[in-house]
Design a protein around this motif. Structure first.
Motif, short mmCIF file in Angstrom:
data_model
loop_
_atom_site.label_atom_id
_atom_site.label_comp_id
_atom_site.label_asym_id
_atom_site.label_seq_id
_atom_site.Cartn_x
_atom_site.Cartn_y
_atom_site.Cartn_z
N VAL A 74 0.83 -1.21 0.00
CA VAL A 74 0.00 0.00 0.00
C VAL A 74 0.87 1.26 0.00
O VAL A 74 0.58 2.22 -0.71
CB VAL A 74 -0.98 -0.03 1.20
N ILE A 75 1.94 1.23 0.79
CA ILE A 75 2.84 2.40 0.81
C ILE A 75 3.33 2.67 -0.62
O ILE A 75 3.28 3.80 -1.12
CB ILE A 75 4.07 2.15 1.72
N TYR A 76 3.80 1.61 -1.26
CA TYR A 76 4.33 1.77 -2.62
C TYR A 76 3.25 2.30 -3.56
O TYR A 76 3.48 3.19 -4.38
CB TYR A 76 4.88 0.42 -3.13
N LEU A 77 2.06 1.73 -3.42
CA LEU A 77 0.93 2.14 -4.25
C LEU A 77 0.63 3.64 -4.09
O LEU A 77 0.45 4.36 -5.07
CB LEU A 77 -0.30 1.31 -3.85
N LEU A 78 0.61 4.09 -2.85
CA LEU A 78 0.30 5.50 -2.60
C LEU A 78 1.38 6.43 -3.14
O LEU A 78 1.09 7.50 -3.67
CB LEU A 78 0.12 5.76 -1.09
N TRP A 79 2.61 6.00 -3.04
CA TRP A 79 3.73 6.87 -3.48
C TRP A 79 3.96 6.82 -4.98
O TRP A 79 4.45 7.77 -5.57
CB TRP A 79 5.03 6.46 -2.79
N ASN A 80 3.63 5.68 -5.60
CA ASN A 80 4.01 5.49 -7.01
C ASN A 80 2.84 5.32 -7.95
O ASN A 80 3.04 5.22 -9.17
CB ASN A 80 4.94 4.28 -7.15
N GLY A 81 1.64 5.21 -7.42
CA GLY A 81 0.47 5.10 -8.29
C GLY A 81 0.26 3.73 -8.88
O GLY A 81 -0.61 3.54 -9.73
N LYS A 82 1.02 2.76 -8.45
CA LYS A 82 0.82 1.38 -8.93
C LYS A 82 1.33 0.41 -7.89
O LYS A 82 2.17 0.77 -7.05
CB LYS A 82 1.54 1.16 -10.26
N LEU A 83 0.82 -0.81 -7.92
CA LEU A 83 1.31 -1.83 -7.00
C LEU A 83 2.74 -2.21 -7.40
O LEU A 83 3.07 -2.19 -8.59
CB LEU A 83 0.40 -3.07 -7.04
N VAL A 142 1.29 8.25 7.89
CA VAL A 142 2.45 8.96 7.33
C VAL A 142 2.68 8.54 5.88
O VAL A 142 3.19 9.32 5.06
CB VAL A 142 3.71 8.77 8.22
N SER A 143 2.23 7.33 5.52
CA SER A 143 2.34 6.91 4.12
C SER A 143 1.48 7.83 3.24
O SER A 143 1.92 8.28 2.18
CB SER A 143 1.91 5.45 3.96
N GLY A 144 0.26 8.10 3.69
CA GLY A 144 -0.64 8.98 2.94
C GLY A 144 -0.17 10.43 2.97
O GLY A 144 -0.18 11.13 1.96
N TRP A 145 0.24 10.89 4.16
CA TRP A 145 0.71 12.29 4.25
C TRP A 145 1.85 12.53 3.27
O TRP A 145 1.87 13.52 2.54
CB TRP A 145 1.22 12.60 5.67
N THR A 146 2.81 11.60 3.27
CA THR A 146 3.98 11.82 2.41
C THR A 146 3.59 11.70 0.93
O THR A 146 4.11 12.45 0.09
CB THR A 146 5.13 10.87 2.78
N ALA A 147 2.65 10.79 0.63
CA ALA A 147 2.18 10.69 -0.76
C ALA A 147 1.57 12.02 -1.20
O ALA A 147 1.83 12.52 -2.30
CB ALA A 147 1.16 9.56 -0.90
N HIS A 148 0.76 12.61 -0.32
CA HIS A 148 0.12 13.90 -0.66
C HIS A 148 1.15 15.02 -0.75
O HIS A 148 1.02 15.92 -1.58
CB HIS A 148 -0.96 14.24 0.37
N ILE A 149 2.15 14.96 0.10
CA ILE A 149 3.19 16.01 0.06
C ILE A 149 3.95 15.91 -1.28
O ILE A 149 4.17 16.92 -1.95
CB ILE A 149 4.15 15.86 1.27
N LEU A 150 4.31 14.69 -1.66
CA LEU A 150 5.02 14.51 -2.95
C LEU A 150 4.13 14.98 -4.10
O LEU A 150 4.60 15.64 -5.03
CB LEU A 150 5.41 13.04 -3.15
N GLU A 151 2.83 14.68 -4.01
CA GLU A 151 1.90 15.11 -5.06
C GLU A 151 1.78 16.64 -5.07
O GLU A 151 1.76 17.25 -6.14
CB GLU A 151 0.52 14.48 -4.82
N GLN A 152 1.75 17.24 -3.89
CA GLN A 152 1.66 18.71 -3.81
C GLN A 152 2.88 19.36 -4.48
O GLN A 152 2.75 20.31 -5.24
CB GLN A 152 1.56 19.14 -2.34
N PHE A 153 4.05 18.80 -4.21
CA PHE A 153 5.28 19.36 -4.80
C PHE A 153 5.29 19.24 -6.33
O PHE A 153 5.91 20.05 -7.00
CB PHE A 153 6.53 18.65 -4.23
#
Ligand code: ACO
Length: 371
Positions: free
Chosen positions: A44-53, A333-344
């Motif tokens: 799930v962490i990978y999925l949230l950060w990278n958009g794919k499993l 924190v997995s979701g927060w960081t995914a959103h932060i990366l997306e915001q940037f």
């Protein structure tokens, strides 16, 4: 300019990380029900950060990176030793995460690579500092993280110093999957607002932890356990809850801004609570929770949210109640960081307006003339 109280119904960002549409929660388009049954938290962490499993090798790499970064600087642990006895767990976590930034040489490096690396570090280090906090306050030394095991396993190991039972690892893993992301909830919004000023990822996560702490958000899971402890027995559920409802006191773990027909995560935690009760041979907390649900849903139409059954689950896993919200943070924190990366990726300062309702046409009065 007219304000909308609590920004209800306001769409404040475009995001491809998670969605809530017609009461269905997805991470990157995959229904949470499917992920809860099949996915590991690391997937799930990978999925949230990278958009794919992840592929197997991508997953192996992530698990190894999480292991590599999980140890925290001694200075952070030495700082923790100075916190006052009885320090609030979420206030401590907020301070710990902020202090991690001081010992990361790339804390202010805003390159994409450094930000992704810092997301891995934060994900890896939150469980370590929460476990260290829990041990030090009991006069025990922190335990160094293991390499090559998942976040759930490592956290339970660092908390107790013992190899966790498989059933405990699986329950914790599922809880982490269920809490990982949730669209533009208050803490995620706080994180995005912070980093949209081009502040760093540690600042974003520190803001998010501050927002998660409150009982209307992540703090509700601890508040649910306080309530269950106060109630004490199945027989006392009805008079206790009736009294709260009659006096219009909010019942923690119920209601949701977005879900009006039930939080899709709650049923998984309810099932887990039942299973853990059966395994322990002690159904008290589960049965009390079910009775509370019957009363609150029956009388108010309010359904349990993610925080309600997680309280009994964590307690049956032997976790002290003031660690429930920090565990929420370990997952989110997995979701927060995914959103932060997306915001940037497509940043613009987040700066809404306020509807002014104060007095008009006032004038400065010298202090000597003020009544
Ligand atoms: N118990 C009793 N009544 C409630 C509850 C509750 N848990 N939740 C809402 N209500 C009532 C309110 O009193 C209000 O009634 P009124 O219109 O007669 O005044 C009505 O329902 C609307 O409630 P609001 O608080 O305005 O709804 P809002 O969308 O602003 O808040 C929230 C949502 C914060 C989740 C709210 O339901 C609540 O306080 N629940 C308890 C705390 C909780 O469990 N928080 C965790 C949420 S999930 C998460 O963050 C992970």
């Amino acid at each position: 300019m007219t304000a909308t109280k609590g920004l209800e119904g306001i769409v404040a960002a475009k995001s491809s990380i998670s969605s809530i549409i017609d009461g269905v929660l997805t991470y990157q388009g995959i229904n949470i029900d499917e992920l809860a049954e099949k996915a590991s938290f690391e997937e799930v962490i990978y999925l949230l950060w990278n958009g794919k499993l992840p592929t197997q090798s991508e997953l192996d790499k992530l698990i190894s990176q999480l292991g590599e970064y999980a140890a925290v600087p001694n200075e952070v642990i030495d700082g923790l030793r100075l916190y006052p006895q009885g320090a609030n767990s979420m206030a401590s976590l907020r301070t710990l995460v902020s202090s991690l930034a001081l010992y990361d040489e790339e804390a202010n490096d805003m390159s994409k690579e450094a930000n992704y690396r810092k997301a891995i570090k934060l994900q890896a280090q939150l469980p370590t500092v929460v476990a260290a906090f829990a041990r030090l306050r009991e006069g025990k030394e922190p335990i160094a993280p293991k390499k090559g095991v998942g976040v759930a396993h490592n956290f339970l190991y660092m908390l107790t110093g013992e190899e966790p039972a498989q059933v405990a690892v699986e329950a914790m893993d599922k809880a982490l999957v269920l809490h990982a992301d949730h669209e533009l909830n208050a803490s995620t919004f706080a994180a995005r607002v912070t980093v949209a000023t081009l502040s760093d990822i540690y600042s974003g996560v520190t803001s998010a932890i501050g927002a998660l702490k409150g009982p209307l958000h992540g703090g509700a899971n601890e508040a649910v356990m306080v309530m269950l402890d106060e109630i004490g027995s199945l027989a006392n559920v009805e008079p206790y809850i009736q009294n709260k409802l009659d006096n219009k006191v909010k019942i923690m773990g119920f209601g949701h801004r977005v879900y009006k027909h039930g939080d899709p995560r709650a049923k998984h935690l309810m099932q887990m609570s039942r299973q853990l009760g059966e395994l322990k041979g002690d159904m008290k907390l589960y049965e009390m929770s079910v009775k509370i649900e019957e009363l609150v849903t029956g009388q108010k139409g309010l359904k349990p949210n993610v925080d309600f059954y997680s309280a009994s689950c964590y307690t049956m896993l032997g976790i002290p109640r003031d660690l429930f919200t920090p565990i929420f943070a370990i997952s989110r924190v997995s979701g927060w960081t995914a959103h932060i990366l997306e915001q940037f990726e497509d940043n613009r300062l987040i700066r809404p307006r306020a509807e002014y309702v104060g007095p008009a046409d006032q004038h400065y009065v010298p202090v000597s003339e003020r009544g």
